[in-house]
Write a protein that holds these residues in place. Sequence first.
Motif, short mmCIF file in Angstrom:
data_model
loop_
_atom_site.label_atom_id
_atom_site.label_comp_id
_atom_site.label_asym_id
_atom_site.label_seq_id
_atom_site.Cartn_x
_atom_site.Cartn_y
_atom_site.Cartn_z
N THR A 145 0.94 -1.08 0.05
CA THR A 145 0.06 -0.08 0.16
C THR A 145 0.76 1.14 0.04
O THR A 145 0.55 2.10 -0.90
N LEU A 146 1.97 1.15 1.06
CA LEU A 146 2.75 2.53 0.90
C LEU A 146 3.38 2.73 -0.42
O LEU A 146 3.72 3.71 -0.70
N GLU A 147 3.99 1.63 -0.76
CA GLU A 147 5.03 1.73 -2.04
C GLU A 147 3.98 2.05 -3.32
O GLU A 147 4.41 2.94 -3.96
N SER A 148 2.75 1.56 -3.35
CA SER A 148 1.87 2.18 -4.59
C SER A 148 1.44 3.62 -4.34
O SER A 148 1.42 4.16 -5.35
N ILE A 149 1.24 4.07 -3.16
CA ILE A 149 1.02 5.44 -2.94
C ILE A 149 2.16 6.27 -3.44
O ILE A 149 2.19 7.27 -3.94
N THR A 150 3.36 5.80 -2.96
CA THR A 150 4.74 6.42 -3.36
C THR A 150 5.00 6.59 -4.78
O THR A 150 5.24 7.63 -5.24
N ASP A 151 4.72 5.58 -5.28
CA ASP A 151 4.86 5.34 -6.77
C ASP A 151 3.91 6.25 -7.56
O ASP A 151 4.25 6.86 -8.74
N ALA A 152 2.65 6.43 -7.01
CA ALA A 152 1.66 7.23 -7.53
C ALA A 152 2.09 8.64 -7.39
O ALA A 152 2.02 9.45 -8.38
N LEU A 153 2.53 9.20 -6.48
CA LEU A 153 2.94 10.43 -6.06
C LEU A 153 4.38 10.72 -6.88
O LEU A 153 4.37 11.93 -7.45
N ALA A 154 5.02 9.78 -7.12
CA ALA A 154 6.36 10.09 -7.66
C ALA A 154 6.06 10.22 -9.29
O ALA A 154 6.67 11.07 -10.04
N ALA A 155 5.00 9.71 -9.98
CA ALA A 155 4.54 9.90 -11.24
C ALA A 155 3.65 11.32 -11.33
O ALA A 155 3.32 11.18 -12.42
N GLY A 156 3.42 11.92 -10.21
CA GLY A 156 2.59 13.17 -10.39
C GLY A 156 1.12 12.86 -10.19
O GLY A 156 0.35 13.96 -10.36
N ASP A 157 0.61 11.75 -9.83
CA ASP A 157 -0.77 11.47 -9.73
C ASP A 157 -1.30 11.87 -8.26
O ASP A 157 -0.24 11.86 -7.21
#
Length: 91
Positions: A28-40
């Motif tokens: 969950t934390l990794e998915s949130i981090t990845d989405a934020l890093a992509a600008g989402d």
Amino acid sequence: MNKTQLLDAIVAKTGMKKKDAEAVLAATLESITDALAAGDKVQISGFGSFDVKTRAARTGRNPKTQETIVIPESKYPAFSASKTLKDSVNK
């Protein structure tokens, strides 16, 4: 509450094995981090939303030498709590 205490609470509420709960939390934390890093933007209904904001470039001063420096533009994560979360905290 730290990560270990959060894992213990998840295990107590769901009956999952601690190893499985840890994998779910990490994913969950990794998915949130990845989405934020992509600008989402990440929105969790009833909880809140995570977004990436931009801090504008500005001038600053080195306190040691008093030299003027330029602080570059930077991005940072931001969280906005939902009305449901705010109401439950304020009970």
